[in-house]
Each structure stands twice: as C-alpha cells, then as structure tokens.
Enzyme design. Structure first.
Site, short mmCIF file in Angstrom:
data_model
loop_
_atom_site.label_atom_id
_atom_site.label_comp_id
_atom_site.label_asym_id
_atom_site.label_seq_id
_atom_site.Cartn_x
_atom_site.Cartn_y
_atom_site.Cartn_z
N ARG A 169 10.02 46.80 42.23
CA ARG A 169 10.33 48.16 42.30
C ARG A 169 9.80 49.15 43.23
NH1 ARG A 169 13.45 45.65 39.83
NH2 ARG A 169 13.69 45.47 37.55
N SER A 219 14.48 51.33 31.17
CA SER A 219 13.29 50.75 30.85
C SER A 219 12.19 51.64 31.49
CB SER A 219 13.28 49.46 31.48
OG SER A 219 12.02 48.71 31.22
N GLU A 289 7.62 52.68 35.21
CA GLU A 289 8.65 52.23 36.19
C GLU A 289 9.40 53.55 36.69
OE1 GLU A 289 12.84 49.94 36.07
OE2 GLU A 289 11.19 49.21 35.50
#
Length: 296
Positions: A169, A219, A289
C-alpha cells in the site's frame, strides 16, 4: 455552489462539498475544486495555485480517503476526466483518471490478462498506483512498468519500475509530491473467456462478503502481521457499532459503511474507537489503509 471564471485557469468551483464526489458520500467543504480535462489544464491549475500560494490536493475517485468535516484549504483537483487509454501490443497506457475497473474490462476485451484482480476495485489508475492497490493475489506493482508524473517543480518525469518504491500500500508518490498523470501496464496474452471467468469469480466473492450496497471506502485497515483486521474487529464484538451515521458493517467487519448521512469526522472517530477496542482486547495496533486528511 459558486463558480468563478478565470482567463488563465480552467473553471473553478468555490466553497464546494466533497461528499458528492466521494465513495463514502462524506467530506467537508474545500476552498476550490477543479476537474481538468487535459494535461495542459492540469498544468495551468498547478501554476495558478503556486502563484496564489495555495496548497494543492490531487485525488482520483476519492475511494480510499476520509476527508474530515472541516474540509480542505487550498485547491483540490480531481483527475477523473483525464482517462484516455492507448494500447501498444501487450501494454495499456492509461491516464491517471481512468477507472481501474474499466481498465480491467478493457484488458479482458483485448484478450490481455493480469488485471483481473482489479475488476471490482472502485478507484482510478492514479489512485491504484499511489496506494499500490491490490486484491485477490494481484497488485499494481505486478503489472505497472512506468509511471509519468508532474513533479513539484512542474516538470514531467517518467519513473521506471525499480524507481517506484512499491511496497504494501505504498509507492514513491506518497513521498515525492509527484502528481501521477499516466501509467503503463504490461500484461500478457490470454483467453478472453477464461479472463472473464476469473473476473466474475472475484466479483461474486466480493458480492458475497462485502457490503456493496452502502457507501464505503472498502477495507479500512491494513492487514496486521499474523492477523486479519476484519476478524480482530469481529471478535472484538464491534460489528454494528456506529458513530454518528457511520457503522462497522455487519456483513464484513473490515468495512465501515455510511448508513445515515455520516460525516468524515464520524468515520475518523469510528476508526479510533475500533483501534482502541481491538488493542484493548488483543494488543494489536491496527493501521488505517485509508488516508485521513482535512480540518476537524
């Protein structure tokens, strides 16, 4: 919503809420909002903001972002109109504003495999590169070879794969201030039917497990080493817990959904509540995230 006109920059929207443009349907008011249609317009906007001394925030589909209720100061640029795609053999060269879902579908139509994992990701090419997005065993860094960006000094620079600093990420553009304008995806020849079957399989799995009928950021947390964030949240008894209009999904504990006019502050406060509760139960620190930005 007031529109101001300029002879030197594309149309600007002044004092505009980001909520209608965001997947979460939440987000405060920004000072200026612009949606350039060409690379030249993007350059004009960046020149103007620099001359005005304004901070600049560049986004795609606002699909992995929480903008606090106080909004953002300066100029917000949405890249969603920069979406041209060119094919050169087994490569697709896509502008940053192209939907990654649409690019995946185009690859299937061209008989190119490698983007099946992106068939249900609600973001842009630029956002996928910026966050090194991935799902179902696929990831952006597996298929992107080069990325062109407009750098803070307003020059165009092309980065090769080994210069992109991809990790989980993360990409180099989270550190260098470059505005992603184009990416080259190197794919492989494949069977259209088999490619479509794989995309259908992934999307069916998403529909079974994820709360797709509610606005969300997907998410919310990165996967902590040795654990699954969703299971930790579920085992902490947090499903159905809400702050304001935002709730931990009862279908997938890793998602937070906007069920009743939730705000960016609601999202942030619920994220903090989940982090504290999970840590109290399991001594595991969940790291978001999603990016959280803006004024409270």
């Amino acid at each position: 919503m007031e529109k101001t006109m300029s002879t030197t920059v594309p149309d600007l929207l002044k004092d505009t809420a980001l909520a209608p443009y965001a997947y979460t349907q939440a987000g405060g008011v920004v000072d200026y909002l612009a949606i350039p249609k060409t690379l030249e317009e993007l350059g004009q906007l960046l020149f103007w903001a620099r001359d005005e001394g304004l901070p600049v925030h560049v986004f795609g589909r606002l699909s992995n972002l929480v903008v606090r209720s106080g909004g953002l100061r300066g100029l917000v640029i949405l890249m969603t109109e920069l979406k041209r795609v060119e094919q050169k053999g087994d490569r697709l060269i896509a502008d940053a504003g192209c939907d990654i879902i649409w690019l995946s579908a185009l690859a299937q139509d061209k008989g190119l495999t490698g983007l099946e994992w992106a068939a249900g990701i609600p973001g842009s090419v630029g956002g996928a590169v910026f966050m090194n997005a991935g799902a179902y065993g696929g990831q952006t860094d597996m298929v992107v070879d080069t990325v062109t960006a407009l750098m803070p000094d307003l020059t165009l620079q092309t980065f090769k794969r080994d210069e992109l600093a991809f990790s989980y990420r993360h990409s180099v553009f989270q550190d260098n201030g470059g505005v992603i304008v184009q990416a080259t995806f190197t794919l492989k020849r494949g069977d259209r039917t088999k490619i479509q079957e794989k995309m259908d399989e992934f999307n069916y799995a998403r529909a079974l497990k994820q709360p797709l009928s509610w606005p969300s950021n997907g998410s919310v947390f990165k996967r902590p080493e040795g654990y699954f964030a969703g299971k930790l949240i579920m085992d902490s008894g947090l499903q159905g817990t809400s702050v304001g209009g935002v709730m931990v999904s009862t279908k997938h504990a890793g998602f937070m959904v906007n069920v009743d006019h939730g705000t960016g502050n609601d999202y942030e406060d619920l994220i903090h509540l989940v982090q504290k509760t999970v840590f109290d139960h399991y001594q595991v620190a969940l790291e978001p995230e999603v990016r959280i930005i803006g004024d409270r």
